[in-house]
Design an enzyme around this catalytic site. Sequence first.
Site, PDB file in Angstrom:
ATOM      1  N   SER B  57       4.051  -4.549  -6.867  1.00 37.59           N
ATOM      2  CA  SER B  57       4.294  -5.755  -6.073  1.00 37.59           C
ATOM      3  C   SER B  57       5.536  -5.599  -5.213  1.00 37.59           C
ATOM      4  O   SER B  57       6.649  -5.859  -5.678  1.00 37.59           O
ATOM      5  CB  SER B  57       4.472  -6.942  -7.008  1.00 37.59           C
ATOM      6  OG  SER B  57       3.370  -7.015  -7.875  1.00 37.59           O
ATOM      7  N   THR B  58       5.323  -5.247  -3.986  1.00 37.95           N
ATOM      8  CA  THR B  58       6.429  -5.052  -3.060  1.00 37.95           C
ATOM      9  C   THR B  58       5.865  -4.532  -1.752  1.00 37.95           C
ATOM     10  O   THR B  58       4.659  -4.259  -1.657  1.00 37.95           O
ATOM     11  CB  THR B  58       7.436  -4.026  -3.637  1.00 37.95           C
ATOM     12  OG1 THR B  58       8.662  -4.143  -2.971  1.00 37.95           O
ATOM     13  CG2 THR B  58       6.955  -2.596  -3.476  1.00 37.95           C
ATOM     14  N   THR B  59       6.706  -4.382  -0.754  1.00 38.28           N
ATOM     15  CA  THR B  59       6.315  -3.597   0.428  1.00 38.28           C
ATOM     16  C   THR B  59       7.504  -2.744   0.847  1.00 38.28           C
ATOM     17  O   THR B  59       8.598  -3.276   1.095  1.00 38.28           O
ATOM     18  CB  THR B  59       5.904  -4.504   1.617  1.00 38.28           C
ATOM     19  OG1 THR B  59       4.844  -5.377   1.170  1.00 38.28           O
ATOM     20  CG2 THR B  59       5.402  -3.671   2.786  1.00 38.28           C
TER      21      THR B  59
END
Lengths: 255, 278
Positions: B57-59
């Site tokens: 969960s991230t970019t």
Amino acid sequence: MIEEPYRWLEAIANRREYIEDQLQAALPLAVVNGEPGIILATKRAGTPKIYEIYDHLAMGCIGHPADMEKIRQSAIELAHLEGFTRSREDVSARRIVTYSLAVGLKNAFEQIFSAPFLFRCLFVELGEKLEKDEGWIVDYDGSYWTSFGRDMSKGLLISGKKEIMEKFRTERESLGPLEWKSLKEMVLYTIKLILWASEPESLKSTLTEGLRLVEEKMEVTTLADYEIVLLDRNYYDRQSFTVGNDALLGFSSPS
Amino acid sequence: MNQNPHLRFSSPVEAGREERLKGDFVSLLRESGIVFPFPAAAELPTKPTSERVWVESTTILAFYYKEGVIVAGDRRATAGNLVIHERAEKVISIDRNTILAIAGTPATAFEIARVLQHSFEFYRRSQLQPLSVAAKVRMVSKLLKDNMALSLQGIGIVVPLLALADPFGKEEPTIYFYDALGAQFQTVDFAASGSGSPAVRSILQYINRWSGKPSIERNEDEAIRLALQLLDIAAESDTATGGVNRRNRIYPQVKLLKKSGVVEVAEERLAQLFAEAG
């Protein structure tokens, strides 16, 4: 031999004499601090004598290259383990010198059936401010002497000749507080200390007089003959260890 | 066996010291009894502890621009649907010439970053020369491979991006991306990782192929603007990506890697460039 105290004392005395004799020819190494950071310098030799230990720690050594290497590696390992398991703030010259370096050297020195370490070093820590700087002179027998903050601006010196070190340590007290305005001034003073410690005549006059005589003869236009390192206070929280050159230290214009 | 860290002036040729003499910090950690956080597969339960498949969960993203490489990442940390932190640091300077951007389980990712930071510096200081670019790339791969057991459990996946510059300033900076098991790939134009990365990939594909101005032709300001826009768009469709939060002054982390080394972009500059981007 162990059960005969006199023979043990004699062995230790012989050991000390042997080490001092082996170190005699070593080139002096000096440290000076100021607002920009800490300067470590010595005459350039075949192998480097000034080493980075951690972000804010450095060590200048004289002695046998193999012994210096062994102790350098140990100090680096210790600092990095401490930095990894705790934090950078927990890595300090005081803890490395007093709890490890000195203990290890003393143990090695007293092991009279093994070869001794031919080693003497100046261990320095760069502080966030000049007042927080630390300098430690550590000897082959684990003994150490220290200087903090502004007192370091007078300089610290190690040499192969113990009597030169003793004279400098005693007489530096007579030097007034020294305020360095630039890196160039700091470097010139450090070189002056190195040249003074290299002069055979230095023992015959006072330190102040000796430094004045050196200054009269001194001509430094390039730093090619010297190994110089700056612990740069601008990079206190990162890697402060910077190898000095003419441009950086104000001896020529940056190209 | 927990060893006293006091100096032991042992002989360099003594058994067990060879790896340390090669500047291997991980071996030193193990030898010193500091348990490295990656358990062997055999020590773990045979079934995943969670039925949920972990999504990074991230970019995070990295692409080439005129003067080098830009690496950016959002600041949000989540646990399932819960936002637990809005100021996470996912773009980490490992040394003067290396940036690691992390996606995945924070505990493992941060530990990998710390090991890398100390390993690179330990090697440079002990061997009196910097670690080569190839060796740095391999080391990240090895740490990910060592973490395979946790990855397979679905509780410790890390999928990082790595940007490196040649420590001698001869080669241009490069971007590598990895899979969770440690395979390494050098990218020719960009890389993105994390749950918000599909949008970023699509846009960068378009920009590099059809826009008439690929990222490598953009100057520093244009590249930073593009990175901020990409993260903002990623946050539109991905709840686990923080994007740009102007009200609370939370901007993504952006770092530049030039031939001369890592440059961190200040928040004020990010705010100004994002405002200019409209």
